[in-house]
Scaffold this motif. Structure first.
Motif, short mmCIF file in Angstrom:
data_model
loop_
_atom_site.label_atom_id
_atom_site.label_comp_id
_atom_site.label_asym_id
_atom_site.label_seq_id
_atom_site.Cartn_x
_atom_site.Cartn_y
_atom_site.Cartn_z
N VAL A 247 -50.04 -20.59 26.15
CA VAL A 247 -49.79 -21.78 26.99
C VAL A 247 -50.05 -23.06 26.20
CG1 VAL A 247 -50.58 -23.06 29.02
CG2 VAL A 247 -50.22 -20.58 29.15
N THR A 248 -51.15 -23.07 25.46
CA THR A 248 -51.48 -24.26 24.66
C THR A 248 -50.38 -24.56 23.64
OG1 THR A 248 -53.85 -23.80 24.90
CG2 THR A 248 -53.19 -25.27 23.12
N ALA A 249 -49.92 -23.51 22.95
CA ALA A 249 -48.88 -23.71 21.94
C ALA A 249 -47.56 -24.14 22.58
CB ALA A 249 -48.68 -22.42 21.15
N GLN A 250 -47.22 -23.54 23.73
CA GLN A 250 -45.97 -23.92 24.39
C GLN A 250 -46.02 -25.35 24.92
OE1 GLN A 250 -45.66 -20.73 27.27
NE2 GLN A 250 -44.13 -19.64 26.04
N THR A 251 -47.15 -25.75 25.50
CA THR A 251 -47.30 -27.12 26.00
C THR A 251 -47.20 -28.12 24.86
OG1 THR A 251 -48.73 -26.34 27.80
CG2 THR A 251 -48.83 -28.68 27.24
N LEU A 252 -47.85 -27.79 23.72
CA LEU A 252 -47.78 -28.68 22.57
C LEU A 252 -46.34 -28.79 22.05
CD1 LEU A 252 -49.29 -30.39 20.48
CD2 LEU A 252 -49.61 -28.30 19.13
N SER A 253 -45.63 -27.67 22.04
CA SER A 253 -44.24 -27.68 21.57
C SER A 253 -43.36 -28.54 22.48
CB SER A 253 -43.71 -26.25 21.50
OG SER A 253 -42.34 -26.26 21.11
N LEU A 254 -43.50 -28.36 23.80
CA LEU A 254 -42.70 -29.13 24.74
C LEU A 254 -43.02 -30.62 24.62
CD1 LEU A 254 -40.73 -29.39 27.11
CD2 LEU A 254 -42.64 -28.89 28.66
N THR A 255 -44.29 -30.94 24.51
CA THR A 255 -44.68 -32.35 24.41
C THR A 255 -44.08 -32.99 23.16
OG1 THR A 255 -46.76 -31.93 25.58
CG2 THR A 255 -46.65 -33.92 24.22
N ASN A 256 -44.14 -32.29 22.03
CA ASN A 256 -43.60 -32.84 20.79
C ASN A 256 -42.08 -32.98 20.84
OD1 ASN A 256 -45.62 -33.33 18.47
ND2 ASN A 256 -46.37 -31.45 19.42
N GLN A 257 -41.42 -32.00 21.46
CA GLN A 257 -39.96 -32.09 21.56
C GLN A 257 -39.54 -33.26 22.45
OE1 GLN A 257 -37.77 -28.13 21.81
NE2 GLN A 257 -39.87 -27.45 22.17
N ARG A 258 -40.24 -33.42 23.56
CA ARG A 258 -39.89 -34.52 24.46
C ARG A 258 -40.20 -35.87 23.79
NH1 ARG A 258 -41.50 -35.33 30.89
NH2 ARG A 258 -39.96 -36.98 31.25
N THR A 259 -41.31 -35.93 23.06
CA THR A 259 -41.63 -37.16 22.34
C THR A 259 -40.55 -37.50 21.32
OG1 THR A 259 -44.01 -36.79 22.61
CG2 THR A 259 -43.33 -38.30 20.87
N ALA A 260 -40.02 -36.48 20.63
CA ALA A 260 -38.95 -36.71 19.66
C ALA A 260 -37.71 -37.30 20.34
CB ALA A 260 -38.61 -35.41 18.94
N ALA A 261 -37.38 -36.76 21.51
CA ALA A 261 -36.22 -37.30 22.25
C ALA A 261 -36.48 -38.73 22.69
CB ALA A 261 -35.92 -36.41 23.45
N GLN A 262 -37.69 -39.03 23.11
CA GLN A 262 -38.02 -40.39 23.55
C GLN A 262 -38.01 -41.37 22.38
OE1 GLN A 262 -41.74 -39.62 25.51
NE2 GLN A 262 -40.78 -39.10 27.47
N VAL A 263 -38.46 -40.93 21.21
CA VAL A 263 -38.38 -41.78 20.02
C VAL A 263 -36.93 -42.12 19.71
CG1 VAL A 263 -38.75 -41.86 17.53
CG2 VAL A 263 -40.57 -41.05 19.03
N LEU A 264 -36.05 -41.12 19.84
CA LEU A 264 -34.62 -41.38 19.63
C LEU A 264 -34.11 -42.41 20.64
CD1 LEU A 264 -31.85 -40.80 18.40
CD2 LEU A 264 -31.67 -38.82 19.92
N GLY A 265 -34.54 -42.29 21.89
CA GLY A 265 -34.14 -43.27 22.90
C GLY A 265 -34.65 -44.67 22.57
N ARG A 266 -35.85 -44.76 22.07
CA ARG A 266 -36.40 -46.07 21.69
C ARG A 266 -35.64 -46.66 20.49
NH1 ARG A 266 -42.49 -44.80 20.64
NH2 ARG A 266 -42.51 -47.01 20.01
N GLN A 267 -35.22 -45.81 19.57
CA GLN A 267 -34.42 -46.29 18.45
C GLN A 267 -33.09 -46.88 18.93
OE1 GLN A 267 -34.60 -42.53 16.08
NE2 GLN A 267 -35.04 -43.89 14.36
#
Length: 523
Positions: free
Chosen positions: A452-472
């Motif tokens: 669960v910890t690894a999956q939550t961390l993976s989802l958080t990082n993937q969503r953050t990457a998408a949000q960084v793209l949106g901010r760009q």
């Protein structure tokens, strides 16, 4: 008898010539200061990137230039075209521009004399020395009056109104650019949400499989009931977050509908279909996944770009208008001269109205000068000077604000570029940790909590990457707005009249264009 015979022919020819000569000699005089662009210290280069700077020289702004073509998205282009034609705020600004043009035309009319036609008939009884007379008088004539612009009050007024009209044209361009960039940011944010929805779709599918795995293992008695609860909780949380994205998307869709002049109920934007495989670090960090291009910021932005900002151009033209208004107020210190003339016919009957003896005419001139007004003219002049000083300060503040906006967005793009690369590394590491944790759990060497910890961390990082793209993408649009409509413009000389007319002509065609673009966006 023709009353003009009372003036000798030589004087008849001389009088109007002398008046015309005097008017021409005095016409060159216009009181008040001539306009000079306010001077201010400006940086020689951007802090974020080098580039030459020079004092802004406002030119005609064309905020309808298709800068959005740089993103390579036909749906975005069709939506902006429709907003240009149907947005109500743009129509307000366009109507205000036409109003300013009419005010300028009204001020220019004061250069010319006013001419009136009069005709009348009267019947009256008079008593003079005991003799009662009853008679009719018919009249027909023209009357004209003119106040020569000797001190330049009309010229300064026209100059002020013309500058105000130009500022209104800049306001129209600014309103158009603001609507365009707001729509572009909303649209690109929707595409980022679509990318996040795809992320959640693949994530919830993986979580569902993990829940099924724990249920089977629990049935076999190899894991605790808490593992099943953790897996179920994780799945439901992800599903809830995906639903929240739908709410955000709906609100952005409604905003785009209003920007394009439509009711939200009649507008929908098809989702962008993406490949079925789970998003990767490269997918989440690249605008290509959204089928748009992230425009490349040139290393050196030419100084002319700032000159194309509508707000800076409008601010300077308001300085020019305020400067001209000083001359209007100073002209009140000088005397006013009004020239008048009338001519026509007056007779006791219509039959003799146009006979030579019925001709009548008059010429006149009046000079008026205010001697005492209790300081009224000085107060008006001081008010005009103060308004000029305020407009100069506003112009300088607008220029400084423009510098700040360009620097802010250049800095944001630079930082986000680095952040995007680091976040892509974080996504790859988190996805690897997720795969390893799940493998270890299947082998019985790790608890489900680590999964669960690894999956939550993976989802958080993937969503953050998408949000960084949106901010760009949002920062790139903001940089375009900060530089007045894009740095790849090939022609920015079209007038506000041309852009308003083009937008009006596009109204009938844009709905079909948007519908076609929406249809193709899902292919």
């Amino acid at each position: 008898m023709d009353s003009s015979a009372a003036i000798p022919p030589s004087r008849q020819a001389f009088a109007p010539s002398a008046i015309a000569l005097a008017a021409l000699l005095l016409a060159g005089c216009a009181v008040g200061p001539d306009y000079v662009r306010p001077q201010m210290d400006v940086p020689v280069a951007y802090k974020e990137t080098g580039g030459p700077w020079k004092t802004a020289a406002p030119q005609t702004i064309d905020a309808s230039h298709p800068w959005w073509d740089a993103y390579g998205d036909s749906t975005l282009g069709a939506l902006i075209v429709q907003a240009n034609a149907a947005n109500q705020n743009i129509r307000v600004a366009e109507a205000q521009y036409r109003q300013a043009q009419a005010i300028t035309a009204a001020a220019r009319a004061n250069f010319f004399p006013s001419v009136g036609l009069n005709a009348g008939a009267s019947r009256a009884q008079t008593n003079s020395t005991g003799t009662v007379k009853l008679g009719t008088t018919d009249t027909l004539g023209l009357a004209a009056s003119w106040e020569p612009d000797i001190w330049g009050a009309v010229r300064r007024s026209v100059e002020a109104d013309n500058a105000s009209a130009q500022a209104s044209a800049d306001d129209l361009a600014g309103a158009r650019l603001s609507i365009q960039t707001t729509l572009a940011q909303d649209y690109l944010q929707i595409r980022v949400i679509d990318l996040e929805r795809d992320l959640y779709a693949s994530t919830t599918a993986a979580y569902a499989k993990a829940l099924e795995l724990t249920q089977h293992q629990y049935a076999a008695g190899t894991v605790l009931r808490s593992d099943v609860a953790l897996a179920e909780s994780q799945l439901k949380t992800a599903q809830a977050q995906a639903v929240d994205l739908d709410a955000q998307r709906a609100q952005l869709e409604h905003a785009i509908a209003v920007l394009t002049g439509q009711a939200p109920a009649s507008f929908s934007l098809a989702r962008l279909e993406t490949p079925a495989q789970p998003p990767t670090a490269e997918t989440l960090s690249s605008s290509a996944a959204l089928r748009v291009q992230l425009p490349v910021t040139p290393a050196r932005l030419p100084s002319e770009l700032l000159e194309r900002r509508p707000d800076i151009a409008g601010a300077e033209r308001r300085v020019q208008a305020a400067n001209a208004n000083i001359g209007v107020q100073k002209a009140a210190y000088f005397p006013q001269i009004v020239l008048s003339a009338s001519g026509g016919f007056s007779a006791a009957s219509l039959a003799t109205l146009f006979n030579t003896p019925s001709r009548v005419w008059s010429l006149g001139a009046a000079l008026a000068q205010t001697v005492f007004d209790g300081g009224l003219r000085k107060a008006h002049t001081d008010q005009a000077v103060a308004a000029y000083d305020a407009s100069v300060a506003q112009y300088k503040q607008t220029v400084l604000g423009g510098f700040q906006q360009v620097e802010d967005n250049l800095s944001t793009l630079r930082v986000l570029d680095n952040e995007s690369a680091l976040q892509a590394d974080a996504v790859r590491a988190a996805q690897l940790a997720e795969r390893l944790a799940l493998s270890q759990y299947r082998a019985g060497t790790a608890t489900y909590l680590s999964v669960v910890t690894a999956q939550t961390l993976s989802l958080t990082n993937q969503r953050t990457a998408a949000q960084v793209l949106g901010r760009q993408l949002a920062a790139s649009v903001s940089l375009i707005a900060a530089t007045g409509g894009g740095w790849n413009a090939s022609d920015a000389s079209a007038s506000a009249n041309t852009t308003a007319s083009a937008a009006a002509n596009a109204t009938a065609n844009t709905s079909a264009t948007v519908a076609a673009a929406q249809k193709t966006s899902g292919n």
